[in-house]
Design a protein around this motif. Sequence first.
Motif, PDB file in Angstrom:
ATOM      1  N   UNK A 153      22.420  79.192  53.749  1.00  0.00           N
ATOM      2  CA  UNK A 153      22.201  79.714  55.099  1.00  0.00           C
ATOM      3  C   UNK A 153      21.152  78.878  55.835  1.00  0.00           C
ATOM      4  N   UNK A 154      20.089  78.508  55.148  1.00  0.00           N
ATOM      5  CA  UNK A 154      19.072  77.658  55.781  1.00  0.00           C
ATOM      6  C   UNK A 154      19.674  76.339  56.247  1.00  0.00           C
ATOM      7  N   UNK A 155      20.508  75.746  55.412  1.00  0.00           N
ATOM      8  CA  UNK A 155      21.119  74.463  55.769  1.00  0.00           C
ATOM      9  C   UNK A 155      22.009  74.627  57.010  1.00  0.00           C
ATOM     10  N   UNK A 156      22.793  75.705  57.055  1.00  0.00           N
ATOM     11  CA  UNK A 156      23.670  75.962  58.196  1.00  0.00           C
ATOM     12  C   UNK A 156      22.849  76.141  59.476  1.00  0.00           C
ATOM     13  N   UNK A 157      21.823  76.971  59.421  1.00  0.00           N
ATOM     14  CA  UNK A 157      21.023  77.259  60.615  1.00  0.00           C
ATOM     15  C   UNK A 157      20.272  76.019  61.101  1.00  0.00           C
ATOM     16  N   UNK A 158      19.776  75.238  60.157  1.00  0.00           N
ATOM     17  CA  UNK A 158      19.034  74.031  60.511  1.00  0.00           C
ATOM     18  C   UNK A 158      19.955  73.030  61.207  1.00  0.00           C
ATOM     19  N   UNK A 159      21.139  72.832  60.648  1.00  0.00           N
ATOM     20  CA  UNK A 159      22.046  71.851  61.228  1.00  0.00           C
ATOM     21  C   UNK A 159      22.683  72.348  62.521  1.00  0.00           C
ATOM     22  N   UNK A 161      21.853  74.874  64.673  1.00  0.00           N
ATOM     23  CA  UNK A 161      21.034  75.281  65.814  1.00  0.00           C
ATOM     24  C   UNK A 161      19.660  74.623  65.834  1.00  0.00           C
ATOM     25  N   UNK A 162      19.464  73.656  64.919  1.00  0.00           N
ATOM     26  CA  UNK A 162      18.194  72.929  64.868  1.00  0.00           C
ATOM     27  C   UNK A 162      17.011  73.871  64.649  1.00  0.00           C
ATOM     28  N   UNK A 163      17.223  74.914  63.852  1.00  0.00           N
ATOM     29  CA  UNK A 163      16.139  75.833  63.512  1.00  0.00           C
ATOM     30  C   UNK A 163      15.112  75.087  62.666  1.00  0.00           C
ATOM     31  N   UNK A 164      13.846  75.250  62.971  1.00  0.00           N
ATOM     32  CA  UNK A 164      12.786  74.569  62.228  1.00  0.00           C
ATOM     33  C   UNK A 164      12.855  74.912  60.740  1.00  0.00           C
ATOM     34  N   UNK A 165      12.486  73.932  59.921  1.00  0.00           N
ATOM     35  CA  UNK A 165      12.447  74.128  58.472  1.00  0.00           C
ATOM     36  C   UNK A 165      11.225  74.972  58.123  1.00  0.00           C
ATOM     37  N   UNK A 166      11.336  76.252  58.395  1.00  0.00           N
ATOM     38  CA  UNK A 166      10.246  77.198  58.200  1.00  0.00           C
ATOM     39  C   UNK A 166      10.872  78.538  57.826  1.00  0.00           C
ATOM     40  N   UNK A 167      10.399  79.143  56.750  1.00  0.00           N
ATOM     41  CA  UNK A 167      11.034  80.362  56.252  1.00  0.00           C
ATOM     42  C   UNK A 167      11.044  81.476  57.291  1.00  0.00           C
ATOM     43  N   UNK A 168       9.945  81.640  58.021  1.00  0.00           N
ATOM     44  CA  UNK A 168       9.897  82.694  59.036  1.00  0.00           C
ATOM     45  C   UNK A 168      10.917  82.436  60.143  1.00  0.00           C
ATOM     46  N   UNK A 169      11.062  81.177  60.538  1.00  0.00           N
ATOM     47  CA  UNK A 169      12.029  80.845  61.579  1.00  0.00           C
ATOM     48  C   UNK A 169      13.461  81.082  61.105  1.00  0.00           C
ATOM     49  N   UNK A 170      13.721  80.741  59.849  1.00  0.00           N
ATOM     50  CA  UNK A 170      15.063  81.000  59.310  1.00  0.00           C
ATOM     51  C   UNK A 170      15.359  82.500  59.291  1.00  0.00           C
ATOM     52  N   UNK A 171      14.376  83.291  58.877  1.00  0.00           N
ATOM     53  CA  UNK A 171      14.556  84.741  58.837  1.00  0.00           C
ATOM     54  C   UNK A 171      14.841  85.281  60.235  1.00  0.00           C
ATOM     55  N   UNK A 172      14.091  84.820  61.214  1.00  0.00           N
ATOM     56  CA  UNK A 172      14.267  85.298  62.590  1.00  0.00           C
ATOM     57  C   UNK A 172      15.641  84.921  63.128  1.00  0.00           C
ATOM     58  N   UNK A 173      16.056  83.693  62.886  1.00  0.00           N
ATOM     59  CA  UNK A 173      17.363  83.252  63.380  1.00  0.00           C
ATOM     60  C   UNK A 173      18.495  84.011  62.697  1.00  0.00           C
ATOM     61  N   UNK A 174      18.376  84.208  61.395  1.00  0.00           N
ATOM     62  CA  UNK A 174      19.417  84.915  60.658  1.00  0.00           C
ATOM     63  C   UNK A 174      19.543  86.355  61.139  1.00  0.00           C
ATOM     64  N   UNK A 175      18.409  87.010  61.348  1.00  0.00           N
ATOM     65  CA  UNK A 175      18.431  88.396  61.840  1.00  0.00           C
ATOM     66  C   UNK A 175      19.050  88.474  63.234  1.00  0.00           C
ATOM     67  N   UNK A 225      18.988  68.034  56.036  1.00  0.00           N
ATOM     68  CA  UNK A 225      18.915  69.454  55.698  1.00  0.00           C
ATOM     69  C   UNK A 225      17.538  69.773  55.141  1.00  0.00           C
ATOM     70  N   UNK A 226      17.164  71.058  55.128  1.00  0.00           N
ATOM     71  CA  UNK A 226      15.865  71.435  54.553  1.00  0.00           C
ATOM     72  C   UNK A 226      15.745  70.981  53.110  1.00  0.00           C
ATOM     73  N   UNK A 227      14.521  70.675  52.724  1.00  0.00           N
ATOM     74  CA  UNK A 227      14.272  70.270  51.343  1.00  0.00           C
ATOM     75  C   UNK A 227      14.635  71.408  50.399  1.00  0.00           C
ATOM     76  N   UNK A 228      15.291  71.053  49.298  1.00  0.00           N
ATOM     77  CA  UNK A 228      15.654  72.027  48.276  1.00  0.00           C
ATOM     78  C   UNK A 228      14.896  71.679  47.003  1.00  0.00           C
ATOM     79  N   UNK A 229      14.133  72.623  46.435  1.00  0.00           N
ATOM     80  CA  UNK A 229      13.415  72.327  45.195  1.00  0.00           C
ATOM     81  C   UNK A 229      14.391  71.883  44.105  1.00  0.00           C
TER      82      UNK A 229
END
Length: 307
Positions: A153-159, A161-175, A225-229
């Motif tokens: 989901x993070x990868x989709x949102x980042x690509x 809609x250019x959502x910042x690579x930030x957990x809070x931003x991903x949560x906000x966009x997903x919601x 895409x966002x960094x993946x551990x």
Amino acid sequence: MSEDAPAALSGVDETAVRTALIEWYEGDHRDYPWRRTEDPYEILVSEVMSQQTQLDRVVDAWEAFIDRWPTVADLAAADRADVVGFWTSHSLGYNNRAKYLHEAAEQVLTEYDGEFPRDPDELSELMGVGPYTANAVASFAFNNGDAVVDTNVKRVLHRAFDVDDDDDEFERAARELMPEGQSRVWNNAIMELGGVACEKTPSCDAARCPWRGVCHAYETGDFTAPDVPTQPEFEGSRRQMRGRVVSALKDDRELALDDLGPKVRVDYVPDGEYGREWLRGLLADLADDGLVSVDERDGDTVARLRK
């Protein structure tokens, strides 16, 4: 658009985006067996099995598990050593997940009268069920979850809609994007999009991605895409050795150190670097996790899987 929506979604036609994704998913998606059920037990098993394991590899193990323990009551009544042994024999990763799954089944029976709780907060009270898994079960079993945010989901949102690579931003966009009261279909759909169209190497056209017309990455050609551990190397790791201990005890049920050692490492030497003290350390870790019992008997250290 809500006041809490991230700036990245400014100007996005959310209704059109939602409709396109849901229609794409409902038109064609991978047919996993747990997507055909709303049984929270079956869904929980699939979620625990699929942690860090590709879904295609989970299908056979999931079907065998459900065939052997069809209900939460069956699992709660099972011998824990058998559940852990099953986990090991199907190469499902960390064996303490099997222990926690068994304990969660016992909780459902004893604390919830055999009925799964329905919301993410209560589901999080079950052993080994973290916020992500609780939300997934609430979504797929009860259509009562929040927006799921995983690596896909993070990868989709980042690509898209250019959502910042930030957990809070991903949560906000997903919601913001998830339509109210549709967590089951939405979370399945957006994770499917990340799994078949917006993978590490994207397949936008081949998978007929429904967001190509609004996707920032598709327009610019920048598919970073966002960094993946990264996962630690498994071969030769302590995790691999722990799995071998459990596998050996599953077959023989009870073994002394010098009988167990060669089953774990071919270079086991009682007084060597990989010898009794090293093996005792592995057993101590597994005992702390509640997976094995270690006893001293007639001068020997004897290990067995806990029941």
